[in-house]
Design a protein around this motif. Structure first.
Motif, PDB file in Angstrom:
ATOM      1  N   HIS A 267       0.844  -1.079   0.057  1.00 10.92           N
ATOM      2  CA  HIS A 267      -0.144  -0.115  -0.068  1.00 10.92           C
ATOM      3  C   HIS A 267       0.825   1.197   0.040  1.00 10.92           C
ATOM      4  O   HIS A 267       0.613   2.282  -0.531  1.00 10.92           O
ATOM      5  N   THR A 268       1.987   1.418   0.714  1.00 10.21           N
ATOM      6  CA  THR A 268       2.907   2.565   0.887  1.00 10.21           C
ATOM      7  C   THR A 268       3.544   2.741  -0.609  1.00 10.21           C
ATOM      8  O   THR A 268       3.717   3.765  -1.059  1.00 10.21           O
ATOM      9  N   ASP A 269       4.003   1.596  -1.165  1.00 12.67           N
ATOM     10  CA  ASP A 269       4.658   1.652  -2.367  1.00 12.67           C
ATOM     11  C   ASP A 269       3.592   2.183  -3.445  1.00 12.67           C
ATOM     12  O   ASP A 269       4.072   2.860  -4.408  1.00 12.67           O
ATOM     13  N   LEU A 270       2.470   1.708  -3.469  1.00 12.64           N
ATOM     14  CA  LEU A 270       1.305   2.243  -4.242  1.00 12.64           C
ATOM     15  C   LEU A 270       1.086   3.804  -4.036  1.00 12.64           C
ATOM     16  O   LEU A 270       1.050   4.518  -5.234  1.00 12.64           O
ATOM     17  N   GLU A 271       0.824   4.279  -2.834  1.00 14.58           N
ATOM     18  CA  GLU A 271       0.666   5.567  -2.698  1.00 14.58           C
ATOM     19  C   GLU A 271       1.800   6.461  -2.834  1.00 14.58           C
ATOM     20  O   GLU A 271       1.467   7.410  -3.611  1.00 14.58           O
ATOM     21  N   ARG A 272       2.888   5.863  -2.794  1.00 16.23           N
ATOM     22  CA  ARG A 272       4.024   6.678  -3.138  1.00 16.23           C
ATOM     23  C   ARG A 272       4.282   6.902  -4.609  1.00 16.23           C
ATOM     24  O   ARG A 272       4.726   7.902  -4.990  1.00 16.23           O
ATOM     25  N   LEU A 273       3.935   5.969  -5.460  1.00 15.53           N
ATOM     26  CA  LEU A 273       4.019   5.975  -6.768  1.00 15.53           C
ATOM     27  C   LEU A 273       2.823   6.873  -7.469  1.00 15.53           C
ATOM     28  O   LEU A 273       3.026   7.654  -8.109  1.00 15.53           O
ATOM     29  N   ALA A 274       1.582   6.531  -6.826  1.00 22.37           N
ATOM     30  CA  ALA A 274       0.437   7.807  -7.481  1.00 22.37           C
ATOM     31  C   ALA A 274       0.971   9.137  -6.789  1.00 22.37           C
ATOM     32  O   ALA A 274       0.639   9.783  -7.814  1.00 22.37           O
ATOM     33  N   LEU A 275       1.306   9.411  -5.598  1.00 23.88           N
ATOM     34  CA  LEU A 275       1.377  10.708  -4.972  1.00 23.88           C
ATOM     35  C   LEU A 275       2.677  11.214  -5.589  1.00 23.88           C
ATOM     36  O   LEU A 275       2.766  12.606  -5.864  1.00 23.88           O
ATOM     37  N   ASP A 276       3.766  10.956  -5.645  1.00 25.27           N
ATOM     38  CA  ASP A 276       4.923  11.212  -5.962  1.00 25.27           C
ATOM     39  C   ASP A 276       5.372  11.371  -7.488  1.00 25.27           C
ATOM     40  O   ASP A 276       6.067  12.214  -7.965  1.00 25.27           O
ATOM     41  N   ARG A 277       4.791  10.488  -8.092  1.00 26.10           N
ATOM     42  CA  ARG A 277       5.074  10.343  -9.758  1.00 26.10           C
ATOM     43  C   ARG A 277       3.873  10.458 -10.672  1.00 26.10           C
ATOM     44  O   ARG A 277       4.067  11.271 -11.427  1.00 26.10           O
ATOM     45  N   VAL A 278       2.825   9.579 -10.353  1.00 26.03           N
ATOM     46  CA  VAL A 278       1.839   9.762 -11.415  1.00 26.03           C
ATOM     47  C   VAL A 278       1.183  11.191 -11.359  1.00 26.03           C
ATOM     48  O   VAL A 278       0.852  11.829 -12.516  1.00 26.03           O
ATOM     49  N   VAL A 279       0.709  11.368 -10.212  1.00 26.27           N
ATOM     50  CA  VAL A 279      -0.226  12.714  -9.988  1.00 26.27           C
ATOM     51  C   VAL A 279       0.659  13.937 -10.789  1.00 26.27           C
ATOM     52  O   VAL A 279       0.153  14.765 -11.428  1.00 26.27           O
ATOM     53  N   PRO A 280       1.826  14.139 -10.050  1.00 28.43           N
ATOM     54  CA  PRO A 280       2.589  15.415 -10.523  1.00 28.43           C
ATOM     55  C   PRO A 280       3.032  15.417 -12.147  1.00 28.43           C
ATOM     56  O   PRO A 280       2.812  16.447 -12.723  1.00 28.43           O
ATOM     57  N   ALA A 281       3.055  14.166 -12.676  1.00 29.38           N
ATOM     58  CA  ALA A 281       3.180  13.905 -14.043  1.00 29.38           C
ATOM     59  C   ALA A 281       2.103  14.385 -14.782  1.00 29.38           C
ATOM     60  O   ALA A 281       2.056  15.076 -15.868  1.00 29.38           O
ATOM     61  N   LEU A 282       0.841  13.788 -14.336  1.00 31.92           N
ATOM     62  CA  LEU A 282      -0.398  14.067 -15.113  1.00 31.92           C
ATOM     63  C   LEU A 282      -0.566  15.690 -15.099  1.00 31.92           C
ATOM     64  O   LEU A 282      -1.256  16.305 -16.257  1.00 31.92           O
ATOM     65  N   LEU A 283      -0.533  16.253 -13.977  1.00 26.37           N
ATOM     66  CA  LEU A 283      -0.933  17.782 -13.791  1.00 26.37           C
ATOM     67  C   LEU A 283       0.267  18.578 -14.654  1.00 26.37           C
ATOM     68  O   LEU A 283      -0.267  19.702 -15.097  1.00 26.37           O
ATOM     69  N   THR A 284       1.292  18.134 -14.911  1.00 26.92           N
ATOM     70  CA  THR A 284       2.397  19.071 -15.431  1.00 26.92           C
ATOM     71  C   THR A 284       2.510  18.662 -17.017  1.00 26.92           C
ATOM     72  O   THR A 284       2.664  19.411 -17.885  1.00 26.92           O
ATOM     73  N   HIS A 285       2.483  17.224 -17.367  1.00 25.14           N
ATOM     74  CA  HIS A 285       2.714  16.773 -18.803  1.00 25.14           C
ATOM     75  C   HIS A 285       1.360  16.312 -19.349  1.00 25.14           C
ATOM     76  O   HIS A 285       1.396  15.991 -20.674  1.00 25.14           O
ATOM     77  N   GLY A 286       0.607  15.627 -18.602  1.00 27.23           N
ATOM     78  CA  GLY A 286      -0.603  15.086 -19.022  1.00 27.23           C
ATOM     79  C   GLY A 286      -0.389  13.560 -19.245  1.00 27.23           C
ATOM     80  O   GLY A 286      -1.591  13.132 -19.474  1.00 27.23           O
ATOM     81  N   PHE A 287       0.539  13.033 -18.999  1.00 23.38           N
ATOM     82  CA  PHE A 287       0.606  11.403 -19.067  1.00 23.38           C
ATOM     83  C   PHE A 287       1.912  11.100 -18.063  1.00 23.38           C
ATOM     84  O   PHE A 287       2.812  11.875 -17.867  1.00 23.38           O
TER      85      PHE A 287
END
Length: 251
Positions: free
Chosen positions: A9-29
């Motif tokens: 759960h911790t790994d998944l949360e870190r992946l989502a919040l540290d990588r996926v969300v910032p990239a979507l908001l900045t680059h869109g993918f």
């Protein structure tokens, strides 16, 4: 980025919040490599190959096209829709549950849209005869699709030899993004007009599984519009079938 065989759960949360969300908001993918690991990824691939070999995949539909335009000049894939609960789709179900968990964590951090449901999974094969999919937008007209998630299943893929790149044309950007359809890679991007994209011609059998996550309010409004249209006339749609899964609570 490689991910371990078992995501906590911790790994998944870190992946989502540290990588996926910032990239979507900045680059869109954003894309993640090694999502399931070799063993689980190979199990998904075996199930998809089994579907293909049994004749379960059929020509993908189009929302509509100009008279005289052949389907294969626009999209050349063969597809099937699955929930992941079918017999013989256990590994696909495992994959979908993992993606659900990841998007559940992302959902509350992507603006004021409520992402609560997703489509069934579209299992797709480009048969390797030069088939591709011309530049398009998944959700150009407000059908509810908010995020597109594509999981690739192609081992030993050589882009120079096999082609099959997914090229994204981010709206307002001076660049394109070429995503190789590599085994155990998950790609996430906005489904709307921010991300026109194409599948370039594939010269080897190319497998992928796609799911769309819905903006709850936009999807509900799209359903209301569709009911009004179908009450008076026949209509075709390329949107995912009206069979949706509610997301689990965020992890």
């Amino acid at each position: 980025m490689p991910i371990t065989e078992q995501l906590s759960h911790t790994d998944l949360e870190r992946l989502a919040l540290d990588r996926v969300v910032p990239a979507l908001l900045t680059h869109g993918f954003y894309f993640v490599d090694g999502l399931l690991g070799e063993v689980a990824g190979a199990a998904v691939l075996d199930e998809v190959k089994g579907m293909h070999g049994s004749g379960a995949l059929h020509d993908g539909r189009l929302a509509g096209s100009a008279p005289g335009v052949q389907r294969r000049t626009i999209r050349g894939d063969k597809i099937a829709w699955v929930s992941g609960s079918e017999r013989g789709c256990e590994a696909i179900g495992f994959l979908l549950n993992l993606i659900d968990r990841l998007i559940s964590v992302c959902a509350g951090r992507l603006g004021n849209k409520a992402i609560r449901e997703r489509s069934q999974a579209m299992v797709a094969c480009y048969p390797g005869n030069g088939a591709g999919y011309v530049k398009h937008v998944d959700n150009p007209n407000g059908d509810g699709r908010r995020l597109t998630c594509i999981y690739y299943l192609n081992k030993n893929w050589n882009v120079k030899e096999h082609g099959g790149v997914l090229r994204i044309f981010p709206d307002g950007k001076a660049y394109v993004a070429d995503i190789k359809p590599l085994f155990d890679r998950l790609l996430v991007f906005w489904s709307d007009r921010r991300n026109p994209h194409e599948v370039q011609p594939s010269f080897s059998t190319r497998y992928a599984i796609t799911v769309w996550y819905f903006d709850f309010e936009e999807r509900a409004e799209a359903k209301r519009r569709f009911k009004k249209v179908t009450a008076t006339t026949h209509s075709r749609t390329a949107a995912p079938p009206d069979c949706e899964k509610t997301l689990p609570p965020g992890v």
